[in-house]
Scaffold this motif. Sequence first.
Motif, PDB file in Angstrom:
ATOM      1  N   LEU A  33       0.830  -1.213   0.000  1.00 15.55           N
ATOM      2  CA  LEU A  33       0.000   0.000   0.000  1.00 15.55           C
ATOM      3  C   LEU A  33       0.864   1.264   0.000  1.00 15.55           C
ATOM      4  O   LEU A  33       0.684   2.137  -0.822  1.00 15.55           O
ATOM      5  CB  LEU A  33      -0.959   0.017   1.197  1.00 15.55           C
ATOM      6  CG  LEU A  33      -2.237  -0.805   1.021  1.00 15.55           C
ATOM      7  CD1 LEU A  33      -3.018  -0.871   2.321  1.00 15.55           C
ATOM      8  CD2 LEU A  33      -3.126  -0.248  -0.082  1.00 15.55           C
ATOM      9  N   CYS A  34       1.817   1.335   0.911  1.00 16.22           N
ATOM     10  CA  CYS A  34       2.601   2.571   0.967  1.00 16.22           C
ATOM     11  C   CYS A  34       3.720   2.602  -0.054  1.00 16.22           C
ATOM     12  O   CYS A  34       4.258   3.664  -0.365  1.00 16.22           O
ATOM     13  CB  CYS A  34       3.151   2.813   2.371  1.00 16.22           C
ATOM     14  SG  CYS A  34       4.452   1.672   2.867  1.00 16.22           S
ATOM     15  N   ALA A  35       4.089   1.455  -0.627  1.00  9.75           N
ATOM     16  CA  ALA A  35       5.184   1.427  -1.599  1.00  9.75           C
ATOM     17  C   ALA A  35       4.720   2.005  -2.930  1.00  9.75           C
ATOM     18  O   ALA A  35       3.557   1.865  -3.321  1.00  9.75           O
ATOM     19  CB  ALA A  35       5.662  -0.005  -1.801  1.00  9.75           C
ATOM     20  N   GLY A  43       8.044   1.692   4.272  1.00 11.47           N
ATOM     21  CA  GLY A  43       7.761   0.689   5.297  1.00 11.47           C
ATOM     22  C   GLY A  43       6.731   1.107   6.318  1.00 11.47           C
ATOM     23  O   GLY A  43       6.846   0.768   7.495  1.00 11.47           O
ATOM     24  N   GLY A  44       5.711   1.823   5.889  1.00 11.08           N
ATOM     25  CA  GLY A  44       4.730   2.360   6.834  1.00 11.08           C
ATOM     26  C   GLY A  44       3.517   1.490   7.050  1.00 11.08           C
ATOM     27  O   GLY A  44       3.016   1.381   8.170  1.00 11.08           O
ATOM     28  N   CYS A  45       3.015   0.841   6.015  1.00 11.60           N
ATOM     29  CA  CYS A  45       1.719   0.154   6.147  1.00 11.60           C
ATOM     30  C   CYS A  45       1.866  -1.279   6.651  1.00 11.60           C
ATOM     31  O   CYS A  45       0.919  -1.849   7.170  1.00 11.60           O
ATOM     32  CB  CYS A  45       0.975   0.181   4.816  1.00 11.60           C
ATOM     33  SG  CYS A  45       1.693  -0.902   3.563  1.00 11.60           S
ATOM     34  N   ARG A  46       3.007  -1.874   6.435  1.00  8.21           N
ATOM     35  CA  ARG A  46       3.355  -3.251   6.833  1.00  8.21           C
ATOM     36  C   ARG A  46       2.569  -4.319   6.064  1.00  8.21           C
ATOM     37  O   ARG A  46       2.621  -5.493   6.427  1.00  8.21           O
ATOM     38  CB  ARG A  46       3.163  -3.500   8.349  1.00  8.21           C
ATOM     39  CG  ARG A  46       3.666  -2.428   9.254  1.00  8.21           C
ATOM     40  CD  ARG A  46       5.074  -2.011   8.977  1.00  8.21           C
ATOM     41  NE  ARG A  46       6.098  -2.948   9.406  1.00  8.21           N
ATOM     42  CZ  ARG A  46       7.403  -2.760   9.204  1.00  8.21           C
ATOM     43  NH1 ARG A  46       7.818  -1.682   8.574  1.00  8.21           N
ATOM     44  NH2 ARG A  46       8.283  -3.649   9.621  1.00  8.21           N
ATOM     45  N   LEU A  47       1.849  -3.960   5.025  1.00  5.40           N
ATOM     46  CA  LEU A  47       1.076  -4.969   4.300  1.00  5.40           C
ATOM     47  C   LEU A  47       1.989  -5.947   3.547  1.00  5.40           C
ATOM     48  O   LEU A  47       1.587  -7.060   3.236  1.00  5.40           O
ATOM     49  CB  LEU A  47       0.117  -4.286   3.309  1.00  5.40           C
ATOM     50  CG  LEU A  47      -0.942  -5.191   2.715  1.00  5.40           C
ATOM     51  CD1 LEU A  47      -1.923  -5.653   3.793  1.00  5.40           C
ATOM     52  CD2 LEU A  47      -1.715  -4.502   1.600  1.00  5.40           C
ATOM     53  N   ALA A  60       9.031  -6.238   6.562  1.00  3.25           N
ATOM     54  CA  ALA A  60       8.408  -5.528   5.430  1.00  3.25           C
ATOM     55  C   ALA A  60       9.299  -5.697   4.200  1.00  3.25           C
ATOM     56  O   ALA A  60      10.449  -5.265   4.208  1.00  3.25           O
ATOM     57  CB  ALA A  60       8.250  -4.047   5.767  1.00  3.25           C
ATOM     58  N   CYS A  62       9.260  -4.295   1.400  1.00  6.38           N
ATOM     59  CA  CYS A  62       9.581  -3.085   0.624  1.00  6.38           C
ATOM     60  C   CYS A  62      10.805  -2.355   1.160  1.00  6.38           C
ATOM     61  O   CYS A  62      11.392  -1.535   0.451  1.00  6.38           O
ATOM     62  CB  CYS A  62       8.385  -2.148   0.554  1.00  6.38           C
ATOM     63  SG  CYS A  62       7.965  -1.383   2.124  1.00  6.38           S
TER      64      CYS A  62
END
Length: 662
Positions: A33-35, A43-47, A60, A62
Amino acid sequence: MVQLTINGKQIQAPEGSTVLHAAKMAGIHIPTLCAHKELAPYGGCRLCIVDVEKWRVPMAACTLPVSEGMVVHTDTDAIKKSREFILSMLFSERNHFCPFCQVSGGDCELQNAAYDEEMTHWPIQPGWSNFNVDTTHPYFVLDNNRCILCRRCVRACGELVGNFTLSAAERGAASMIVADTDIPLGESSCIKCGTCVQVCPTGALIDRTSAYQGHDESLTEIKSVCVGCSVGCAVKVMVRNNRIVRIEGDWDGAVNHGLLCEHGRYHPVADSRTRITAPQMRKNGKLEPVSWEEALGSLADKLKLLSGDKNGVAAIASTRLPVETLAVFKELFAGNFKGALVTSTEEGMPTAVVTDFAEKNEAFEGKLDVLRNADTVLCIGANIQKSHMVAGFMFKRNLSKGTRLINIDPEDSELDDLANVALKNKRGSDLDLIKGLQAIIVKEGLGRSPLEISDTEGLIKKAVSATNVPLEELTQTAQILARSISPVILFGKGITAQRDEKLVEELYRLAVLVGAVDSERHGLISLKGEANSMAAALLGLDEAFKLNGQKAVYVALGDDYASKSLVERVSKAPYLAVQASYESSLTEKADVVLPVTIWAEQDGHYLNLDGHTQQAQKSLTPPENVRDNLVVLSEVAMRMNMTTKSDWQKSILERKSSVALN
Ligand code: FES
C-alpha cells in the motif's frame, strides 16, 4: 548479483535491491500500500510483510534489502493471517467500508488489497473521530477520514515535486495530512500539479471533476503526450463517451516519469473555449457557415493567384501542432509560394540562436535527466516554475538535500525564494554578467578547463557596472558554480529572445569552464518553448513574422491561443485564412475559417526540448464537420495541384540539432 529464494524459487537480484523488487522481477506478487515505484521505500503500512527463514519476526519486503542465501516466504498461513489483521486495523481506524463500497470498483488499492485477501468483513469495531473534509482546492478534495497514513502524498509532494506542501500533523489516531501549517489546501503553497492525487491509494485525495465519473474499467486509457510545453510529458488520457474524464502522468514516461503540472493535468480537461464546428467565410462583412467545398475552393483560388507573387503570402503555424503537420505546412508554403514568409508562432524566440549555434558546433545541449544529479543548478532567464514546471521538479526536489540553486533573472521569479543566490541584473546585461563570472573563475584559478581571457580585471569591473550586481554576489555565484562537481546551466527565453548568438556561445564557454559540459556530461540545456518548438526550429520555421505588404496571411493555429501581437499584425492583411479549433479574436478577423482538430483528436509526433521524439495518440473523435490539421493543409495543397509528400523524419535532419535526437 545476490542469490535468494522466494517461495521456493531461486532468484538472482541486484545487490542493494529490496525483497519486494526481487519478487516483482521474478513475477511473485507481494501486496503493498505505501510502496510506490517512484518513491523511496518507506515501510509504513506493513502490508508487504514476509517471513524470512531464521528471522524471528516477519519483515516488510519493501524496505528489506536482499542478502545472499536469504529464504523468503510470502504466502504462509501466518503471513496471510497477519495481513488480514493489518487490513482490519486499517479499516477500523477511519471511514473505510471498502468491502462494501461500490464506488471505487477496482480503483481503490485498499479495497483491492482486501479483496485479494478474500476479506468480506473485519472483526474490529470502527471507531474514529470525524475529520473535516477540505474542499477548498480548485482541483481536488482532501478527506482525512479515508486516509490510511501511507504518506505517499506527502512523500510525492516532497520527494518527486520538491514542493513540500503536504505533511502529517498530530500523532497516533489523530494523525492527519495537512497543507503547510494546517491551512486550507486552496490557500496553501500547493502548485496544483496533482501528483498527490495520482499516488493516493484510497479515496483520501480525490479529483473534483473525475470522481464518480465511472470506474477505471469503464474508461479507455490512451497513452499520449502533453502539448503544454516542450518538456513533453507522457500522459494517460482517460476517456469515456468521447470525453476526457481525467489525465494522468504516465509512470513509464521517458521524460517525466509520471509527473505532470497543472497545465498538463487539469487545463485540457477544463478548457472552456468555444469550438468552431463548421467552416466559415466572410460574406458581406460577416462570417457565415459554409461547406468545406466552398471554403477550400475559394481559399485555393485566392492562393493560386498569389503563388508567383514575391510579396504574395505569409504563413505562420503553431508549435503545438504535430511535426507531421508542421512539415507539410512548411512544404506547402515554403516550397510552392515564391518568396513566402513561412514561420511559426514562436518566431524562433526560444530556439533560433540555439539552432544557429548548433549549426557551427554540433549538438551541445544535454538531456533533462542530468538535472536529477546536479549539485548546482544555474537558471538564467528561465522562469521554469511557470514555463516548464516538470523540468523544475527534477532539481527542486533535491534542494533540501543540498543541491544549490542560482537564479539569474532581472524579473521577479518564484525561483528567487528557493535560490541560494538570486541575482537581479540590469535588463540586457546578461553578456557582461556571464563574461564577468568567467573572469572571476579564471582569476581565482577555479576553472576545470583552460579559458583564455586577456583582461580579467576589466571584465569583472564591466560586469559590476553593467549589471548593477555587487562584486561580492558575482564572486559568490562564480565560486559556487566553479566548486560544484556536477553543475547544470539552464537558460530560457530571457536569454534566447535577445537573439544574440554570442550569449549562447559565452554560456557554453562558461559551462565548459565549470565542468558542466565535458566529454562525458552535457549540463547545458535551453528550455525552448511550446510542444514542438524544437521541431519547428529544425524545420527552419523560426523567422520573425514581420509582414511586409503580403496580400494574404495563412495562420495554422490549431488549438493554440493567438497572441495579441499576432492578431494585431495579421488584422491588417488584405486576406486572412485561419485554421483553428476555437473561436478567438483571430478567427473573428478572418476571411475564411477552417475548423480543425485539437491535440487529443489527432495523431502525431512531438520532439521535446531534449530531443526525445514521442507519439501523441488520438484519444477523441472530433466533431463531425471538423477536420485534422494535417488533412486540411493537404487538401489546400491538392486543390492547388501542389505536392506535400513530406517525410518529416528526413526534414528535421536537414539542420543540425542542438541536442542528440532519440
Ligand atoms: Fe511495505 Fe507498506 S508496502 S510497508
